[in-house]
Scaffold this active site. Structure first.
Site, PDB file in Angstrom:
ATOM      1  CD1 TRP A  86      -2.542   1.952   0.108  1.00 30.29           C
ATOM      2  CD2 TRP A  86      -1.774   2.225   2.187  1.00 30.29           C
ATOM      3  NE1 TRP A  86      -3.569   2.809   1.075  1.00 30.29           N
ATOM      4  CE2 TRP A  86      -2.699   2.933   2.196  1.00 30.29           C
ATOM      5  CE3 TRP A  86      -1.542   1.528   4.277  1.00 30.29           C
ATOM      6  CZ2 TRP A  86      -3.375   3.426   3.122  1.00 30.29           C
ATOM      7  CZ3 TRP A  86      -1.832   2.812   5.306  1.00 30.29           C
ATOM      8  CH2 TRP A  86      -3.041   3.866   4.109  1.00 30.29           C
ATOM      9  CG  ASP A 138      -2.343  -2.428   7.475  1.00 30.86           C
ATOM     10  OD1 ASP A 138      -3.160  -2.587   7.771  1.00 30.86           O
ATOM     11  OD2 ASP A 138      -1.777  -1.617   6.489  1.00 30.86           O
ATOM     12  CE  LYS A 160     -10.199   1.241   3.394  1.00 34.34           C
ATOM     13  NZ  LYS A 160      -9.276   0.959   2.985  1.00 34.34           N
TER      14      LYS A 160
HETATM   15  C1  LMR Z   1      -7.308   3.135  -0.685  1.00 39.30           C
HETATM   16  O1  LMR Z   1      -5.103   1.963  -0.267  1.00 39.30           O
HETATM   17  O2  LMR Z   1      -7.080   3.394  -1.311  1.00 39.30           O
HETATM   18  C2  LMR Z   1      -6.891   2.815   0.575  1.00 39.30           C
HETATM   19  O3  LMR Z   1      -6.661   1.977   2.106  1.00 39.30           O
HETATM   20  C3  LMR Z   1      -7.576   3.971   0.936  1.00 39.30           C
HETATM   21  C4  LMR Z   1      -6.602   4.930   1.494  1.00 39.30           C
HETATM   22  O4  LMR Z   1      -5.868   5.388   1.885  1.00 39.30           O
HETATM   23  O5  LMR Z   1      -5.596   5.124   0.436  1.00 39.30           O
END
Ligand code: LMR
Length: 403
Positions: free
Chosen positions: A130, A211, A246
């Site tokens: 991420w 996570d 979520k």
């Molecule tokens: C995402 O990956 O789109 C979500 O976790 C929202 C974010 O804050 O990035």
């Protein structure tokens, strides 16, 4: 003071929502930010959340401060949601949780705690991961390293490469894992792979930071917690950052939890006291509203059942959309195999497009996804499926620039 600060580009994920909002094309489709949507393209408040919210308004008699760790009931319930009732780490009093401002808050607090405990520890992050993991963890001053995770050519987890890289992680470093619904790839670890990683962590002495942002949206509440439960049972120390954005749909209320599993009850208490000192210096105490809703739902058998049913519906819808997208893509682009999308879990999958192709989809077809071609499957609707598949096919075939 600010004259030396340059203008920054917009956030790679959140910036897409703004661009989407300002796009006048009536056919636009938002597969960017990871937010669950129903078939009408909306993110409604879950009925169990709505009911808990009403109960909260009825019960709340003051706006005085709550507690530095948040509501005790919410922390106990979060522990059970994550680890399951009667988990050996819970019975051994090795677990302490605090409520945090979302999963992001939990990750940042975890990073600050690691900095206190072992400032030279490096955090190993999957490649890809991420996008916000880097600023959240690195921003606390921790050095980050990468380990390979995804086989882009074959559209699957590259466990061999991952495992080989992690055999070189020294004792005392931290390895970041995704509990389920890997963001951005959707490629998850199997139970036997979790077992191998648990054995490796024990052998090498690295500390897992897990996570858990999508519990319940992959295969089920228990299935998605397999890794954290296994590691918490067999390893002396585990850190878990949970998000309730979520699975409770509490995005804007910023609800999450940070759970520390420590070697023994004495260390658990000490680590908890350090956590409270970290959060006091960052934001004093967590927002109360979202965690109060989680507390009410998880501590009411009726609301908990209602929430689980709604979550199961969301999960099933995402799984169905994955299959439908594979079928729609097969119709418009039979020469290319997208079946991996149906094998992946949670909200995200990589389409395997180049950044130029992603840009074309955005500018010519008003189809929004992150630059690495991650799509939020939960952003699809039945009515948009054909348009999405057709647009992707056109860009991949390099044909018809004006649909
Ligand atoms: C995402 O990956 O789109 C979500 O976790 C929202 C974010 O804050 O990035």
């Amino acid at each position: 003071m600010f004259e030396g600060l340059p203008l920054l580009p917009s956030d790679p994920i959140l910036g897409l929502s703004v661009a989407f909002r300002d796009d006048p094309n009536p056919n636009k489709v938002d597969l960017g930010v990871g937010v669950y949507r129903n078939d009408a393209g909306e993110t409604p408040i879950m009925a169990a959340v709505r009911a808990a919210e009403q109960e909260r308004l009825r019960r709340e008699t003051t706006k005085a401060y709550t507690f530095p760790a948040g509501y005790p009931g919410a922390n106990d319930a979060a522990n059970v949601l994550l680890l399951g009732a009667d988990h050996p780490a819970l019975t051994a009093a090795r677990v302490h949780s605090i409520q945090t401002p979302g999963g992001c808050g939990a990750l940042r607090v975890a990073a600050e705690l690691i900095m206190r405990a072992r400032p030279r520890a490096r955090v190993w992050v999957s490649n890809p991961s991420w996008a916000n993991h880097v600023p959240l963890l690195g921003g606390a001053g921790l050095a980050l390293e990468e380990y390979p995770y995804y086989d882009y050519a074959n559209h699957c987890l590259d466990f061999e490469a991952m495992f080989a890289a992690l055999t070189k992680v020294p004792a005392g470093d931290v390895v970041l894992f995704h509990a389920s619904c890997h963001n951005p790839s959707g490629a998850d670890l199997s139970p036997s792979q979790w077992q191998q990683l648990t054995d490796l962590a024990l052998e090498r002495g690295f500390v897992p930071l897990i996570d858990s942002a999508y519990q319940g949206l992959g295969q089920g509440l228990d299935e998605d917690a397999f890794g954290p439960r296994l590691m918490a049972e067999h390893l002396p120390e585990v850190i878990v950052a949970s998000s309730f954005s979520k699975n409770f749909g509490l995005y804007r209320d910023r609800a999450g939890a940070l759970t520390l599993v420590s070697t023994n009850p004495t260390q658990s208490l000490a680590a908890h006291s350090q956590l409270l000192s970290v959060t006091r210096g960052l934001y004093s105490m967590p927002p109360a509203h979202g965690s109060a809703i989680v507390d009410i739902i998880l501590n009411s058998p009726e609301l908990k059942q209602q929430w689980q049913d709604e979550l199961a519906h969301m999960r099933t819808r995402i799984q169905g959309l994955r299959k439908s997208l594979v079928e729609a893509l097969a119709k418009h682009l039979p020469e290319r195999d997208f079946s991996f999308i149906a094998r992946e879990r949670g909200m995200f999958s990589f389409l395997g497009l180049s950044e130029t192709q992603v840009q074309r989809l955005r500018t010519e077809f008003s189809l929004y996804m992150t630059d690495n071609s991650r799509i939020n499957v939960a952003g699809l609707t039945d009515s948009a499926l054909d348009y999405v598949a057709q647009s992707i096919a056109r860009v991949l075939q390099g044909a018809d620039r004006n649909p």
